[in-house]
Write a protein that holds these residues in place. Structure first.
Motif, PDB file in Angstrom:
ATOM      1  N   PHE A  34      10.374  58.750  35.586  1.00 56.34           N
ATOM      2  CA  PHE A  34       9.999  59.702  36.635  1.00 56.34           C
ATOM      3  C   PHE A  34      11.187  60.613  36.893  1.00 56.34           C
ATOM      4  O   PHE A  34      12.326  60.149  37.037  1.00 56.34           O
ATOM      5  N   CYS A  35      10.913  61.926  36.977  1.00 56.34           N
ATOM      6  CA  CYS A  35      11.967  62.888  37.290  1.00 56.34           C
ATOM      7  C   CYS A  35      11.425  63.889  38.310  1.00 56.34           C
ATOM      8  O   CYS A  35      10.491  64.640  38.023  1.00 56.34           O
ATOM      9  N   GLY A  36      11.988  63.853  39.524  1.00 60.12           N
ATOM     10  CA  GLY A  36      11.634  64.827  40.546  1.00 60.12           C
ATOM     11  C   GLY A  36      12.621  65.987  40.517  1.00 60.12           C
ATOM     12  O   GLY A  36      13.827  65.790  40.607  1.00 60.12           O
ATOM     13  N   PHE A  37      12.108  67.212  40.365  1.00 59.71           N
ATOM     14  CA  PHE A  37      12.974  68.385  40.243  1.00 59.71           C
ATOM     15  C   PHE A  37      13.251  69.014  41.613  1.00 59.71           C
ATOM     16  O   PHE A  37      14.387  69.209  42.011  1.00 59.71           O
TER      17      PHE A  37
ATOM     18  N   ARG B  75      16.125  60.023  42.524  1.00 59.82           N
ATOM     19  CA  ARG B  75      14.795  60.608  42.315  1.00 59.82           C
ATOM     20  C   ARG B  75      14.518  60.819  40.831  1.00 59.82           C
ATOM     21  O   ARG B  75      13.603  61.549  40.462  1.00 59.82           O
ATOM     22  N   HIS B  76      15.346  60.194  40.020  1.00 60.49           N
ATOM     23  CA  HIS B  76      15.194  60.263  38.567  1.00 60.49           C
ATOM     24  C   HIS B  76      15.544  58.901  37.997  1.00 60.49           C
ATOM     25  O   HIS B  76      16.698  58.471  38.049  1.00 60.49           O
ATOM     26  N   TYR B  77      14.534  58.198  37.486  1.00 62.60           N
ATOM     27  CA  TYR B  77      14.759  56.828  37.057  1.00 62.60           C
ATOM     28  C   TYR B  77      13.767  56.442  35.977  1.00 62.60           C
ATOM     29  O   TYR B  77      12.730  57.087  35.772  1.00 62.60           O
ATOM     30  N   ARG B  78      14.111  55.372  35.298  1.00 62.82           N
ATOM     31  CA  ARG B  78      13.288  54.830  34.217  1.00 62.82           C
ATOM     32  C   ARG B  78      13.025  53.365  34.521  1.00 62.82           C
ATOM     33  O   ARG B  78      13.889  52.673  35.052  1.00 62.82           O
ATOM     34  N   PHE B  79      11.833  52.908  34.174  1.00 62.16           N
ATOM     35  CA  PHE B  79      11.543  51.492  34.371  1.00 62.16           C
ATOM     36  C   PHE B  79      10.470  51.041  33.396  1.00 62.16           C
ATOM     37  O   PHE B  79       9.656  51.830  32.915  1.00 62.16           O
ATOM     38  N   GLY B  80      10.503  49.755  33.081  1.00 66.41           N
ATOM     39  CA  GLY B  80       9.469  49.149  32.267  1.00 66.41           C
ATOM     40  C   GLY B  80       8.450  48.465  33.157  1.00 66.41           C
ATOM     41  O   GLY B  80       8.715  48.189  34.332  1.00 66.41           O
ATOM     42  N   ALA B  81       7.291  48.214  32.597  1.00 65.85           N
ATOM     43  CA  ALA B  81       6.250  47.512  33.352  1.00 65.85           C
ATOM     44  C   ALA B  81       5.408  46.697  32.381  1.00 65.85           C
ATOM     45  O   ALA B  81       5.102  47.162  31.281  1.00 65.85           O
TER      46      ALA B  81
ATOM     47  N   ASP C  71      11.007  69.703  45.731  1.00 64.40           N
ATOM     48  CA  ASP C  71       9.800  69.359  46.488  1.00 64.40           C
ATOM     49  C   ASP C  71       8.580  69.935  45.774  1.00 64.40           C
ATOM     50  O   ASP C  71       8.528  71.125  45.455  1.00 64.40           O
ATOM     51  N   GLY C  72       7.599  69.073  45.514  1.00 65.41           N
ATOM     52  CA  GLY C  72       6.358  69.529  44.914  1.00 65.41           C
ATOM     53  C   GLY C  72       6.413  69.790  43.429  1.00 65.41           C
ATOM     54  O   GLY C  72       5.508  70.437  42.887  1.00 65.41           O
ATOM     55  N   PHE C  73       7.412  69.284  42.725  1.00 59.08           N
ATOM     56  CA  PHE C  73       7.508  69.537  41.288  1.00 59.08           C
ATOM     57  C   PHE C  73       8.092  68.296  40.623  1.00 59.08           C
ATOM     58  O   PHE C  73       9.265  67.992  40.780  1.00 59.08           O
ATOM     59  N   TYR C  74       7.226  67.555  39.889  1.00 55.96           N
ATOM     60  CA  TYR C  74       7.613  66.276  39.301  1.00 55.96           C
ATOM     61  C   TYR C  74       7.109  66.169  37.871  1.00 55.96           C
ATOM     62  O   TYR C  74       6.137  66.807  37.479  1.00 55.96           O
ATOM     63  N   MET C  75       7.782  65.325  37.118  1.00 55.72           N
ATOM     64  CA  MET C  75       7.336  64.980  35.777  1.00 55.72           C
ATOM     65  C   MET C  75       7.394  63.468  35.610  1.00 55.72           C
ATOM     66  O   MET C  75       8.340  62.816  36.040  1.00 55.72           O
ATOM     67  N   VAL C  76       6.364  62.915  34.968  1.00 54.52           N
ATOM     68  CA  VAL C  76       6.358  61.513  34.558  1.00 54.52           C
ATOM     69  C   VAL C  76       6.003  61.493  33.079  1.00 54.52           C
ATOM     70  O   VAL C  76       5.070  62.184  32.664  1.00 54.52           O
TER      71      VAL C  76
ATOM     72  N   ASP D 165      11.837  63.494  48.389  1.00 51.44           N
ATOM     73  CA  ASP D 165      12.491  62.287  48.895  1.00 51.44           C
ATOM     74  C   ASP D 165      11.526  61.123  49.055  1.00 51.44           C
ATOM     75  O   ASP D 165      11.965  59.969  49.170  1.00 51.44           O
ATOM     76  N   ASP D 166      10.217  61.406  49.071  1.00 56.57           N
ATOM     77  CA  ASP D 166       9.240  60.325  49.126  1.00 56.57           C
ATOM     78  C   ASP D 166       9.271  59.482  47.852  1.00 56.57           C
ATOM     79  O   ASP D 166       8.734  58.372  47.834  1.00 56.57           O
ATOM     80  N   TYR D 167       9.863  60.011  46.777  1.00 53.53           N
ATOM     81  CA  TYR D 167       9.929  59.290  45.505  1.00 53.53           C
ATOM     82  C   TYR D 167      11.313  58.710  45.243  1.00 53.53           C
ATOM     83  O   TYR D 167      11.537  58.129  44.183  1.00 53.53           O
ATOM     84  N   ALA D 168      12.229  58.901  46.189  1.00 51.72           N
ATOM     85  CA  ALA D 168      13.568  58.351  46.016  1.00 51.72           C
ATOM     86  C   ALA D 168      13.516  56.830  46.089  1.00 51.72           C
ATOM     87  O   ALA D 168      12.830  56.260  46.939  1.00 51.72           O
ATOM     88  N   ILE D 169      14.246  56.176  45.193  1.00 45.94           N
ATOM     89  CA  ILE D 169      14.255  54.715  45.149  1.00 45.94           C
ATOM     90  C   ILE D 169      15.693  54.221  45.132  1.00 45.94           C
ATOM     91  O   ILE D 169      16.499  54.637  44.293  1.00 45.94           O
ATOM     92  N   ASP D 170      16.000  53.345  46.045  1.00 47.85           N
ATOM     93  CA  ASP D 170      17.307  52.688  46.076  1.00 47.85           C
ATOM     94  C   ASP D 170      17.323  51.640  44.956  1.00 47.85           C
ATOM     95  O   ASP D 170      16.444  50.781  44.895  1.00 47.85           O
ATOM     96  N   PRO D 171      18.317  51.706  44.053  1.00 43.43           N
ATOM     97  CA  PRO D 171      18.339  50.749  42.940  1.00 43.43           C
ATOM     98  C   PRO D 171      18.299  49.294  43.377  1.00 43.43           C
ATOM     99  O   PRO D 171      17.712  48.457  42.695  1.00 43.43           O
ATOM    100  N   VAL D 172      18.911  48.981  44.505  1.00 43.52           N
ATOM    101  CA  VAL D 172      18.897  47.588  44.977  1.00 43.52           C
ATOM    102  C   VAL D 172      17.485  47.190  45.390  1.00 43.52           C
ATOM    103  O   VAL D 172      16.981  46.122  45.031  1.00 43.52           O
ATOM    104  N   VAL D 173      16.836  48.088  46.152  1.00 42.37           N
ATOM    105  CA  VAL D 173      15.463  47.808  46.576  1.00 42.37           C
ATOM    106  C   VAL D 173      14.515  47.810  45.379  1.00 42.37           C
ATOM    107  O   VAL D 173      13.532  47.065  45.333  1.00 42.37           O
TER     108      VAL D 173
END
Length: 384
Positions: A98-101, A81-87, A103-108, A57-65
């Motif tokens: 970023f995809c969080g599966f 907890r699963h999103y795509r973005f450009g930079a 707690d403690g298991f993530y892929m970027v 949940d530390d990687y959860a992002i509200d789309p508005v924020v």
């Protein structure tokens, strides 16, 4: 006949280990061997520090924020907890997912062009980290440790026990990679009952007996290369995409442990790296010249390999011959053109490298089980 007839006739049916293992003391190298020098400077003291968190949940992002927090093109995928973005910015430009599966298991995974090497301090307590790259450069340097190369094509395995100082991590060049982080607790759950099958240093990590950071750079195997392509090319959306990515993350972990178990058997890792680079370059050359691909001899010279090394490299890395690879590309493009319905079947045949429409029709029917006309009619049917 054209050079492309060579393919239609069916003729041809890691990083340096010197980047080394950052070994625990019991595995330390002999004093007579100087450790490899780091290839990138240390990050500035005021460089930012990235900390890998355990809670998903530390990687959860509200789309508005997210519109204010993430640079460009934020897209929420299966959940927050699963999103795509450009930079983009002075550092370079690219896209990330970023995809969080759990707690403690993530892929970027990312495709990013770094204009200059980008370095930061990274704290990843009690985690195992996997890096799989087809291109790009960089390195990981633990506190008082030897550098582990991120140079692609290649892979790297890092084990960071708890209570370690931040490591220096640098990424550079045109980087196409997958980065997987799995915490010790998540790894224990994943391999519950099968811990005895793990490499000894991973078992030590799970048991809490590893006292300092360890890591090794390895060549990019055929299996991991396919995983890399599968992840970056995944067409699925929503929860199915999330499940697919999780299955690939687990596959990469298993393949990495297998490669690690046999790492001492790589007698010529530099040759492996050169072959992988040649095959990747050859893929692009063939895709750019699909209607009239160069002969095997010409292709091999263009990518800096012998003909035999090119052919064996395709089989080892892609699991198919050069001929089969070109045929697959042609059939994929043919299907796309048939669906678009803007060109005649004869025009499509020439566009994908066939001199006669009859030969093209036979090839399509063998590949898809239907003639080009039948495929075109199917694409015109209304979808229920």
């Amino acid at each position: 006949m054209q050079a492309s007839d060579e393919f239609s006739a069916g003729q041809e049916h890691g990083p340096r280990l010197g980047a080394g293992w950052i070994a625990p003391r019991r595995l330390a190298r002999t004093p007579s061997r100087l450790p490899p020098a780091r290839r990138f400077p240390s990050p500035d003291r005021d460089a930012g520090q990235l900390t890998i968190h355990y809670a998903i949940d530390d990687y959860a992002i509200d789309p508005v924020v997210a519109e204010g927090q993430l640079p460009d093109a934020f897209v929420r995928l299966s959940d927050n907890r699963h999103y795509r973005f450009g930079a983009s910015g002075s550092f370079g430009t690219g896209r990330h997912e970023f995809c969080g599966f759990t707690d403690g298991f993530y892929m970027v995974f990312s495709e990013t062009e770094y204009y200059l090497p980008q370095s930061s301090h990274v704290l990843s307590p009690d985690t195992l980290q996997l890096y799989v790259a087809s291109s790009g450069d960089g390195e990981y340097v633990a506190h008082d440790g030897e550098p582990v190369s991120f140079e692609g094509p290649g892979t790297a395995l890092i084990i960071e026990p708890e209570n370690q100082p931040p490591a220096d991590v640098t990424l550079a060049g045109m980087a196409r990679y997958i980065y997987i982080v799995i915490h010790r607790n998540a790894l224990k759950a994943l391999f519950a009952g099968g811990e005895h099958e793990l490499p000894v240093d991973v078992r030590d990590f799970l048991n809490g007996d590893l006292r300092q950071t360890a890591g090794r750079a390895l060549p990019l195997s055929a299996a991991m290369f396919r995983c890399l392509d599968d992840v970056h090319g995944c067409p699925l959306e929503g929860h199915r995409r999330r499940l697919f990515l999780q299955s690939k993350a687990i596959e990469i972990i298993c393949q990495m442990f297998e490669a690690f178990d046999h790492s001492e058997g790589f007698t010529s890792p530099e040759t492996t790296r050169l072959t992988a680079r040649g095959v990747l370059k050859a893929q692009q050359v063939l895709a750019d010249n699909l209607a009239s691909p160069p002969s095997l001899e010409v292709l091999a010279r263009r990518v800096g390999l012998s003909r035999s090394a090119l052919c064996s490299g395709f089989r080892q890395i892609l699991g198919q011959s050069v001929f089969d690879y070109v045929h697959g590309l042609r059939m994929q493009q043919a299907l796309e053109l048939l669906n678009e319905r803007d060109a005649s079947i004869t025009q499509i045949a020439y566009a994908v490298g066939y001199n006669r429409a009859s030969s093209f029709t036979v090839a399509v029917q063998r590949h898809f089980g239907a003639t080009p006309s039948e495929l075109r009619r199917r694409s015109a049917l209304p979808r229920s």
